[in-house]
Structure formats: C-alpha cells, structure tokens
Motif scaffolding. Sequence first.
Motif, PDB file in Angstrom:
ATOM      1  N   LEU A 158      34.788  38.913  42.722  1.00 47.68           N
ATOM      2  CA  LEU A 158      36.144  38.854  43.246  1.00 47.68           C
ATOM      3  C   LEU A 158      36.865  40.085  42.717  1.00 47.68           C
ATOM      4  CD1 LEU A 158      35.136  35.955  43.737  1.00 47.68           C
ATOM      5  CD2 LEU A 158      37.480  35.173  43.307  1.00 47.68           C
ATOM      6  N   HIS A 159      37.017  41.066  43.594  1.00 44.58           N
ATOM      7  CA  HIS A 159      37.558  42.349  43.162  1.00 44.58           C
ATOM      8  C   HIS A 159      39.066  42.245  42.983  1.00 44.58           C
ATOM      9  CE1 HIS A 159      39.972  45.304  45.491  1.00 44.58           C
ATOM     10  NE2 HIS A 159      39.791  44.474  46.503  1.00 44.58           N
ATOM     11  N   TYR A 177      31.486  36.978  39.491  1.00 41.42           N
ATOM     12  CA  TYR A 177      32.138  37.886  38.551  1.00 41.42           C
ATOM     13  C   TYR A 177      33.609  38.091  38.951  1.00 41.42           C
ATOM     14  CZ  TYR A 177      27.455  39.129  36.888  1.00 41.42           C
ATOM     15  OH  TYR A 177      26.187  39.087  36.352  1.00 41.42           O
ATOM     16  N   LEU A 178      34.425  38.450  37.966  1.00 44.83           N
ATOM     17  CA  LEU A 178      35.823  38.804  38.183  1.00 44.83           C
ATOM     18  C   LEU A 178      36.015  40.258  37.779  1.00 44.83           C
ATOM     19  CD1 LEU A 178      37.624  35.719  36.541  1.00 44.83           C
ATOM     20  CD2 LEU A 178      36.802  35.947  38.907  1.00 44.83           C
ATOM     21  N   SER A 179      36.750  41.009  38.600  1.00 46.28           N
ATOM     22  CA  SER A 179      36.983  42.420  38.292  1.00 46.28           C
ATOM     23  C   SER A 179      38.444  42.660  37.942  1.00 46.28           C
ATOM     24  CB  SER A 179      36.569  43.294  39.473  1.00 46.28           C
ATOM     25  OG  SER A 179      36.710  44.665  39.154  1.00 46.28           O
ATOM     26  N   ALA A 184      46.087  43.891  35.806  1.00 43.00           N
ATOM     27  CA  ALA A 184      45.936  43.187  34.527  1.00 43.00           C
ATOM     28  C   ALA A 184      46.612  43.906  33.371  1.00 43.00           C
ATOM     29  CB  ALA A 184      44.451  42.991  34.227  1.00 43.00           C
ATOM     30  N   THR A 185      46.989  45.166  33.572  1.00 44.15           N
ATOM     31  CA  THR A 185      47.638  45.933  32.505  1.00 44.15           C
ATOM     32  C   THR A 185      49.164  45.913  32.612  1.00 44.15           C
ATOM     33  OG1 THR A 185      47.768  48.074  33.666  1.00 44.15           O
ATOM     34  CG2 THR A 185      45.670  47.511  32.601  1.00 44.15           C
ATOM     35  N   PHE A 186      49.704  45.384  33.713  1.00 44.54           N
ATOM     36  CA  PHE A 186      51.147  45.416  33.917  1.00 44.54           C
ATOM     37  C   PHE A 186      51.842  44.487  32.930  1.00 44.54           C
ATOM     38  CE2 PHE A 186      50.598  46.384  38.764  1.00 44.54           C
ATOM     39  CZ  PHE A 186      50.048  47.616  38.446  1.00 44.54           C
ATOM     40  N   PRO A 187      53.014  44.865  32.428  1.00 46.51           N
ATOM     41  CA  PRO A 187      53.700  44.048  31.418  1.00 46.51           C
ATOM     42  C   PRO A 187      53.909  42.596  31.825  1.00 46.51           C
ATOM     43  CG  PRO A 187      54.726  46.203  31.570  1.00 46.51           C
ATOM     44  CD  PRO A 187      53.711  46.138  32.672  1.00 46.51           C
ATOM     45  N   PRO A 200      34.022  34.271  30.591  1.00 48.77           N
ATOM     46  CA  PRO A 200      32.975  34.898  29.770  1.00 48.77           C
ATOM     47  C   PRO A 200      33.025  36.414  29.933  1.00 48.77           C
ATOM     48  CG  PRO A 200      32.082  33.154  31.178  1.00 48.77           C
ATOM     49  CD  PRO A 200      33.461  33.430  31.665  1.00 48.77           C
ATOM     50  N   VAL A 201      32.958  37.135  28.852  1.00 52.11           N
ATOM     51  CA  VAL A 201      32.996  38.593  28.944  1.00 52.11           C
ATOM     52  C   VAL A 201      31.785  39.134  29.702  1.00 52.11           C
ATOM     53  CG1 VAL A 201      31.814  39.065  26.753  1.00 52.11           C
ATOM     54  CG2 VAL A 201      33.522  40.697  27.632  1.00 52.11           C
ATOM     55  N   SER A 202      30.735  38.334  29.792  1.00 53.78           N
ATOM     56  CA  SER A 202      29.543  38.740  30.525  1.00 53.78           C
ATOM     57  C   SER A 202      29.735  38.709  32.035  1.00 53.78           C
ATOM     58  CB  SER A 202      28.367  37.826  30.159  1.00 53.78           C
ATOM     59  OG  SER A 202      28.662  36.480  30.491  1.00 53.78           O
ATOM     60  N   ARG A 203      30.920  38.265  32.500  1.00 50.71           N
ATOM     61  CA  ARG A 203      31.189  38.221  33.940  1.00 50.71           C
ATOM     62  C   ARG A 203      32.371  39.102  34.330  1.00 50.71           C
ATOM     63  NH1 ARG A 203      30.107  33.182  35.878  1.00 50.71           N
ATOM     64  NH2 ARG A 203      28.353  32.238  34.793  1.00 50.71           N
ATOM     65  N   ILE A 204      32.687  40.081  33.522  1.00 49.55           N
ATOM     66  CA  ILE A 204      33.861  40.928  33.763  1.00 49.55           C
ATOM     67  C   ILE A 204      33.433  42.335  34.177  1.00 49.55           C
ATOM     68  CG2 ILE A 204      35.939  41.935  32.734  1.00 49.55           C
ATOM     69  CD1 ILE A 204      36.100  38.911  33.118  1.00 49.55           C
ATOM     70  N   LEU A 205      34.048  42.825  35.253  1.00 41.63           N
ATOM     71  CA  LEU A 205      33.927  44.226  35.650  1.00 41.63           C
ATOM     72  C   LEU A 205      35.311  44.866  35.571  1.00 41.63           C
ATOM     73  CD1 LEU A 205      31.665  44.002  38.846  1.00 41.63           C
ATOM     74  CD2 LEU A 205      30.961  44.222  36.458  1.00 41.63           C
ATOM     75  N   VAL A 206      35.341  46.191  35.640  1.00 40.92           N
ATOM     76  CA  VAL A 206      36.613  46.923  35.677  1.00 40.92           C
ATOM     77  C   VAL A 206      36.618  47.826  36.902  1.00 40.92           C
ATOM     78  CG1 VAL A 206      37.170  46.806  33.216  1.00 40.92           C
ATOM     79  CG2 VAL A 206      35.668  48.632  34.063  1.00 40.92           C
ATOM     80  N   GLU A 207      37.824  48.113  37.399  1.00 43.72           N
ATOM     81  CA  GLU A 207      37.967  48.917  38.608  1.00 43.72           C
ATOM     82  C   GLU A 207      39.363  49.521  38.641  1.00 43.72           C
ATOM     83  OE1 GLU A 207      39.511  46.813  42.284  1.00 43.72           O
ATOM     84  OE2 GLU A 207      38.164  45.251  41.499  1.00 43.72           O
TER      85      GLU A 207
END
Length: 268
Positions: A158-159, A177-179, A184-187, A200-207
């Motif tokens: 899920l991007h 997975y969740l991306s 996610a960085t916005f205040p 779980p951190v094993s299911r996290i991507l970044v974009e």
Amino acid sequence: MTHVPEITDSHCHLDFPDFADELPAVIDRAVQAGVSRMVTICTRLRQAPQVRAIAEAHDPVFWAAATHPMSAAQEPMATLADLLDLAQHPKFVGIGETGLDYHYTAESMDVQQESLRIHIEAARQTGLPLIIHSRDADDDMARILAAEYDAGAFSCVLHCFSSSPELARAALDLGFYLSMSGIATFPKSGELRDIFAAAPVSRILVETDAPYLAPPPHRGRRNEPAYTRHTAHVGAQLFDMDYRDFAAQTQTNFDRLFKKAAAWEAST
C-alpha cells in the motif's frame, strides 16, 4: 569518507514534466544521498514507452505500470494481456499503481474496482507485487484485497499509506507491506506515525511519490528521490533504530517484495 547508507525510493514519477529539464541531475542527487534504487511508476498504460525508456537509460531506475484509479474511467480498460506483456521487460518490477480513489473520483468506483481486479490477476500470474493507491475507500479496499487473496495469493504494498489503522491491519494480516511517504513526516501526522510504529518493521518501505509530498525541510516545493532520506530518518526514529540499521532493514524489505529488482541487480 563515511559510507552513506543505501535506501530505495520505492515509488516516484520520473516521467512527470516536473523533471523534464534535469532528470539526470535528479537521479545523480538521489544516488549521492544514498538512494541507490528508484521505482518510477507509469499511471497510464499508453505512456509506458516513455517510462520504460527512463529505466533503460538510468541504471538505478526500475519501473512499474498500471492504470491509476483516478484515470480508470477516462483510459481504455487495462487488459491482462497488456500487463503480462509489459511484465516481460527485465526492469519491470511491479503492477501499479492501481487501486481505489473515492476522494475525487467516487463516481467511477465500479470501473475502478473492475480495473483493480484485473491488475490483481496480473500480479498473481507474474508474481510481481501489486502497488496500491487507496484514498477514502478503506472498506472496499480491505474487502476486495481479502476476497481476492482468498481466491489466489499475491504480494502487495500500500503505497504512500495514509489511511486508517483498520486498513493497515487488514493489509498486514494478509502479509502485505506499508510504504512511508513524506506525509508521515508532516507535523500534524502523529496518528499516521502511530500506525507505522505499530507495524512490523519488516513490512515497511520508504518512498517519495515525487514530485509530490516533499518532506520537511523541502515541504511546499517539488519533491525528488534524494529526499527519501528525510522520510527514512523519521522512520528510524519511529522504530527507535539507528538510521543505518533502519535503512538496511528497508533494503531487505524491498528485496523481499520486489524480487525481480533484487535479482536484476544481483545479475549485473
């Protein structure tokens, strides 16, 4: 000289006009920032040749394609044959972005759902991950993904995830997975950060979803793949991890989900 930890921008749009005048420089800045791979996404299948050409011209770039849900009613319906043909390309690594968007285009929800199911079947048959866009459609998205998974397994991310805890849990329960994007960085995104921190951190991507959603300190300006590192730093904080360790974990996660990209790299 200290080695910059490698990360992957798992979702960007390098074919958009925002990058037309300086694409090589944008890709070079990403690599210098440690973004060793980028997946550029084609959102209208008729534009696949242009997106494919970017991946062919730049070693760090892979590509994926689908009909975006907001375009599903305006574009010709994607066919399974179309998608299977595109998937033959050696740097084509995912089916997407497809999904449901009821925020702007709820009137086409039936067409969107039909399109989504075609893309899911392509993900099943190719073994490539499905890349999902979901906005204001949590109930239908959770229902369709669960029913389709029961009919035959497939992998999925899920991007740019910014939906409910319930949709996050439904996706994670299916092994998806969740991306994390710049959102996610916005205040004011504290509740979203809590959703990621509970996963779980094993299911996290970044974009990045570049050129959109630039994270601070670039918010309000054009986003680009180099800025993936800002989101990854926030991710490291959420999981109480050293940045280097979090970066390595997201690389492992990407390789596990995007197996074709990992195999292509290993062979070159």
